[in-house]
Motif scaffolding. Sequence first.
Motif, short mmCIF file in Angstrom:
data_model
loop_
_atom_site.label_atom_id
_atom_site.label_comp_id
_atom_site.label_asym_id
_atom_site.label_seq_id
_atom_site.Cartn_x
_atom_site.Cartn_y
_atom_site.Cartn_z
N LEU A 64 41.38 38.93 34.92
CA LEU A 64 39.97 38.52 35.03
C LEU A 64 39.18 38.91 33.79
O LEU A 64 38.39 38.12 33.27
CB LEU A 64 39.34 39.16 36.28
N GLU A 65 39.41 40.12 33.32
CA GLU A 65 38.71 40.59 32.12
C GLU A 65 39.08 39.76 30.91
O GLU A 65 38.23 39.42 30.08
CB GLU A 65 39.04 42.06 31.86
N GLU A 122 35.91 41.28 53.98
CA GLU A 122 35.65 42.23 55.08
C GLU A 122 34.42 43.07 54.79
O GLU A 122 33.58 43.29 55.67
CB GLU A 122 36.86 43.15 55.27
N ASN A 123 34.30 43.55 53.56
CA ASN A 123 33.17 44.41 53.21
C ASN A 123 31.86 43.62 53.18
O ASN A 123 30.81 44.14 53.55
CB ASN A 123 33.41 45.10 51.87
N VAL A 147 49.62 37.66 46.08
CA VAL A 147 49.45 38.73 47.07
C VAL A 147 48.29 39.63 46.67
O VAL A 147 47.42 39.96 47.48
CB VAL A 147 50.76 39.56 47.21
N GLU A 148 48.27 40.01 45.40
CA GLU A 148 47.21 40.89 44.91
C GLU A 148 45.84 40.20 45.06
O GLU A 148 44.86 40.81 45.49
CB GLU A 148 47.48 41.24 43.45
N PHE A 160 44.81 39.93 48.80
CA PHE A 160 44.40 41.22 49.35
C PHE A 160 43.02 41.61 48.82
O PHE A 160 42.15 42.07 49.57
CB PHE A 160 45.44 42.29 49.00
N LEU A 161 42.83 41.41 47.53
CA LEU A 161 41.54 41.76 46.93
C LEU A 161 40.41 40.96 47.58
O LEU A 161 39.35 41.51 47.94
CB LEU A 161 41.58 41.46 45.43
N GLY A 199 50.97 42.90 36.67
CA GLY A 199 50.46 42.98 38.04
C GLY A 199 49.00 43.36 38.13
O GLY A 199 48.42 43.38 39.21
N ASP A 200 48.39 43.65 36.99
CA ASP A 200 46.98 44.07 36.97
C ASP A 200 46.08 42.84 37.01
O ASP A 200 45.85 42.19 35.99
CB ASP A 200 46.73 44.91 35.72
N LEU A 201 45.57 42.54 38.19
CA LEU A 201 44.73 41.34 38.36
C LEU A 201 43.41 41.48 37.60
O LEU A 201 42.93 40.52 36.99
CB LEU A 201 44.46 41.13 39.85
N LEU A 202 42.85 42.67 37.61
CA LEU A 202 41.59 42.90 36.91
C LEU A 202 41.74 42.61 35.42
O LEU A 202 40.84 42.05 34.78
CB LEU A 202 41.12 44.34 37.13
N SER A 203 42.89 42.93 34.88
CA SER A 203 43.16 42.66 33.47
C SER A 203 43.11 41.16 33.19
O SER A 203 42.59 40.73 32.15
CB SER A 203 44.52 43.25 33.09
N VAL A 244 39.76 42.18 51.28
CA VAL A 244 38.96 43.41 51.35
C VAL A 244 37.50 43.11 51.01
O VAL A 244 36.58 43.59 51.67
CB VAL A 244 39.51 44.48 50.39
N THR A 245 37.31 42.28 50.00
CA THR A 245 35.95 41.90 49.59
C THR A 245 35.24 41.19 50.73
O THR A 245 34.08 41.49 51.05
CB THR A 245 35.99 40.99 48.35
#
Lengths: 121, 101
Positions: B22-23, B74-75, B63-64, B67-68, B16-20, B71-72
């Motif tokens: 990408l890395e 919106e910011n 979903v992850e 959502f990511l 579930g670690d999306l950053l993983s 948020v990005t």
Amino acid sequence: MQLSVEQRGDVRIVRVQEAKLTYPVLASFFAEVRQLVEDGTRKVVIDLSAVTYIDSASIGCLMDIHRLLREKEGAVRLAGLQPRVETMISMTGVHKIVDIHREEAEALAAFGVKRRGKGDA
Amino acid sequence: MRRVRLTTGHELALDGDLLSVLETLYREVTLRKHLRVSFEEMMREIQGIVEQMDEGDRRRYLVESLFLNTVTYENEMLDAYMRRLTAGKKKGRGRSAGRTA
């Protein structure tokens, strides 16, 4: 959700004591911070030094906390970000909106709380 | 825990670690090609990962990812709005300063 709350002057320090800050624990985390704000707290430091993993929902939750305090003319600062958490924060642009500090002491100083000296009670 | 395999042979755990993810793509694809990876190569790698996922994994990562990106987005919008506000204030000061009687 494992967390603790301390007070330094008019600042509340919320220490997240979970290694993984993820969606299942966010409801209680947000409820805790909201209660602090409803009790009159306007300056919050969230200490994330124990957190090694954060998901996108948690990023959203931190932004909700930011908005919650801004609506009350307060502020939240994040401190002690671990490297991967800092990566997520940067990727999503949170750092452009919310102040990030390497250490809790910096965050407190930014809120105007002086460092404790040896002679302080 | 399920694992998927990239074309390089590297195995990735689907926790579930999306950053993983990408890395891993960056390390195994982009850096291996010395930053000269084409969009087609990256697309093939990503499609390969998705094809190895089951329905539950695909839903979780979608979903992850949504959502990511939400948020990005919106910011980014908030940051752009704040910059416009700041730019507007600066222009105002300049016009006032430049006016002559």
